[in-house]
Design a protein around this motif. Structure first.
Motif, short mmCIF file in Angstrom:
data_model
loop_
_atom_site.label_atom_id
_atom_site.label_comp_id
_atom_site.label_asym_id
_atom_site.label_seq_id
_atom_site.Cartn_x
_atom_site.Cartn_y
_atom_site.Cartn_z
N MET A 301 54.33 14.09 42.32
CA MET A 301 55.60 14.79 42.27
C MET A 301 55.39 16.30 42.36
O MET A 301 54.44 16.83 41.79
CB MET A 301 56.34 14.48 40.97
N MET A 305 59.83 19.06 40.18
CA MET A 305 60.34 17.76 39.75
C MET A 305 59.81 17.40 38.37
O MET A 305 60.55 16.85 37.54
CB MET A 305 59.94 16.69 40.77
N LEU A 428 66.27 20.27 42.53
CA LEU A 428 65.25 19.33 43.00
C LEU A 428 65.20 19.25 44.52
O LEU A 428 64.12 19.29 45.12
CB LEU A 428 65.53 17.94 42.42
N LEU A 432 61.80 19.44 47.62
CA LEU A 432 61.27 18.18 48.13
C LEU A 432 61.00 18.25 49.62
O LEU A 432 61.77 18.86 50.37
CB LEU A 432 62.27 17.04 47.87
N TYR A 440 61.98 10.40 46.51
CA TYR A 440 61.83 11.24 45.33
C TYR A 440 63.12 11.29 44.51
O TYR A 440 63.07 11.35 43.27
CB TYR A 440 61.37 12.64 45.72
N PHE A 444 63.36 10.17 40.75
CA PHE A 444 63.98 11.06 39.76
C PHE A 444 64.90 10.29 38.83
O PHE A 444 65.11 10.69 37.67
CB PHE A 444 64.75 12.16 40.49
#
Length: 497
Positions: A301, A305, A428, A432, A440, A444
């Motif tokens: 990650m 995150m 976030l 990414l 992701y 999350f």
């Protein structure tokens, strides 16, 4: 690298409108499913176990759907096929649920309904990250919060509206769901499908070629997520987690703690097996599958995150504390009764229903203001301020003696709720890689589900062993959890990919 064009307000509105329907599904589920279960013969002790379907389903479904949607392209696009098919399944489940003839069918339909809602929702959040430039993502996610707030207020009130405004029966013979609830679910099914269809028909996704041009995908970014050096960590960690699960199980048995804690042992053991299987897959170079990719990406990650995961943990622990214990806290502290058959208890329970509708309404209003706060302070500070409002709102339950004043406590909770549903995703999505946006965002969701399961499992023990049975102090502890989340929000840093 090309820059994504700014979308107009109405383009963002159309893209987010489907969240109105999603929240209709969630609100009808949250407000009425326990009533359905009890009507069909479930005991009060069985209801928490039946409800565990919701968080567990999200834990499993969202990362898998994220993985698949990252790799999908059809005439409908990348995310919209999942959004549409999930909405169709959820609408059908909403129709079947109140007509369930037996408890086991109703429990099964809860699994289907929650899985379908998760199939719709995960690609929706990824779609916002796909379509909006970074400067508009806070607006996009807070507009989702607006629709969530509006949908929650209306959907929660539907049985009351049908009963009091339209004269539809709110009672029924034993074992039969009242017509007011059945028609509320029918109405929710229609609104769910139509609002999602609006988004699907009014939104055009960027092609894979356009996405690559916008985001400037680099080969080294892709290779980062297939690092062979991590293979020994999988097997080793799997053994450690499995040993911890077994030890925790023995402690629960020896101390005679709540049986719900075994759920945590099961999750820990499942995660251990996931590690071991992922290690075997990597040893055999079988990397192109959801099982390995989800496990591998969990370890890799982005730092942003990881920082947001801590914020989410404390935020959702506070929320679940509120959802579980507000009714017993208000009835015991403000109405001075624990007798569920008394007039005072039912007046307190009715007030809690109003308070919950109110915080969703306040959240809808707060969602309109949060983007301006973000522009003034930045997303981290704005989110921290909103979480502090939520913390003070829950702590104020301890200070307020007149229950009619508790409506003001929910202003703070509503502000926090609007921010929780938007700003973590806005922060976030900027951190990414575009080709991993779906998986992701699905991962999350772990940091939403795990604190809920922990709260359901641990709060009873905390209430008995630490708080001397005071449900009011659980709300105060929830307020403290909100404030901890705010402090961790100030530590969040992100760098665009």
């Amino acid at each position: 690298m090309n820059v994504k064009p700014q979308l107009s307000f109405w383009q963002i509105w159309n893209m987010c409108f489907g969240f109105l329907g999603i929240q209709f599904g969630f609100a009808l589920q949250n407000t009425n499913v326990s009533r359905v279960f009890q009507t069909l013969g479930a005991s009060i002790d069985d209801i928490p176990l039946l409800w565990i379907a919701a968080p567990v389903t999200g834990l499993l479904v969202q990362p898998i759907i994220g993985y698949w949607s990252d790799r999908t392209w059809s005439t409908l696009g990348r995310r919209r096929p999942f959004i549409l098919y999930g909405a169709i399944a959820a609408s059908l489940a909403l129709i079947v649920m109140p007509n369930s003839p037996t408890l086991w069918i109703a429990a099964g339909m809860l699994w289907v309904l929650d899985a379908s809602i998760n199939i719709t929702m995960e690609p929706f959040r990824a779609l916002t990250g796909d379509m909006l430039p970074e400067s508009q993502r806070a607006t996009g996610f807070t507009l989702q919060s607006f629709f969530i707030g509006v949908g929650a207020v209306i959907a929660s009130a539907l049985p009351w509206i049908f009963s009091n405004w339209l004269g539809i029966a709110n009672t029924a013979p034993e074992g039969v769901i009242p017509d007011s609830v059945i028609y509320a679910f029918y109405c929710g099914a229609v609104i769910y499908l139509l609002s999602v269809l609006w988004t699907v028909l009014k939104t055009r996704e960027y092609t894979p070629q356009q996405m690559a041009a916008f985001d400037g995908l680099r080969e080294e970014s892709r290779q980062k997520h297939n690092d062979p050096g991590i293979q020994h960590r999988f097997s080793r960690n799997g053994i450690y987690y499995l040993a911890a699960a077994m030890l925790f199980t023995l402690v629960i048995y020896w101390r005679n703690w709540d049986a719900q804690l075994y759920i945590l042992c099961g999750l820990l053991a499942t995660f251990a097996l996931l590690q071991m299987i992922a290690g075997q897959l990597q040893n055999k170079q079988r990397l192109n599958n959801a099982w390995f990719q989800i496990t591998n990406d969990l370890y890799q990650m982005p730092n942003t995150m990881k920082q947001l995961a801590v914020v989410q943990f404390f935020s959702w622990f506070a929320l679940f504390s509120m959802w579980i214990y507000t009714t017993p806290a208000v009835t015991s502290h403000h109405y001075q009764t624990t007798d569920t058959t008394s007039l005072a208890y039912n007046q307190g329970a009715d007030l809690v229903a109003i308070l919950f509708a109110a915080y969703n309404g306040f959240a809808a209003l707060a969602a309109l203001i949060i983007p301006f706060l973000v522009k003034k302070t930045g997303a981290q500070i704005a989110h921290a301020l909103c979480l502090v409002c939520g913390g003070l709102g829950l702590i104020s339950f301890w200070l307020i003696t007149d229950p009619s004043w508790l409506i003001f406590s929910m202003v703070g909770v509503g502000i926090a709720w609007a921010s929780i549903l938007s700003l973590p995703y806005a922060m976030l999505s900027c951190a990414l890689p575009a080709h991993k946006m779906g998986i992701y965002i699905g991962i999350f969701n772990f940091f939403i589900v795990i604190p809920q399961i922990l709260a359901a499992s641990l709060l009873g023990l905390l209430l008995r062993e630490v708080l001397q049975g005071s449900t009011l102090m659980v709300l105060v502890a929830g307020g403290g959890s909100f404030i901890l989340a705010a402090l961790f929000s100030l530590r969040v840093r992100w760098q665009s990919v």
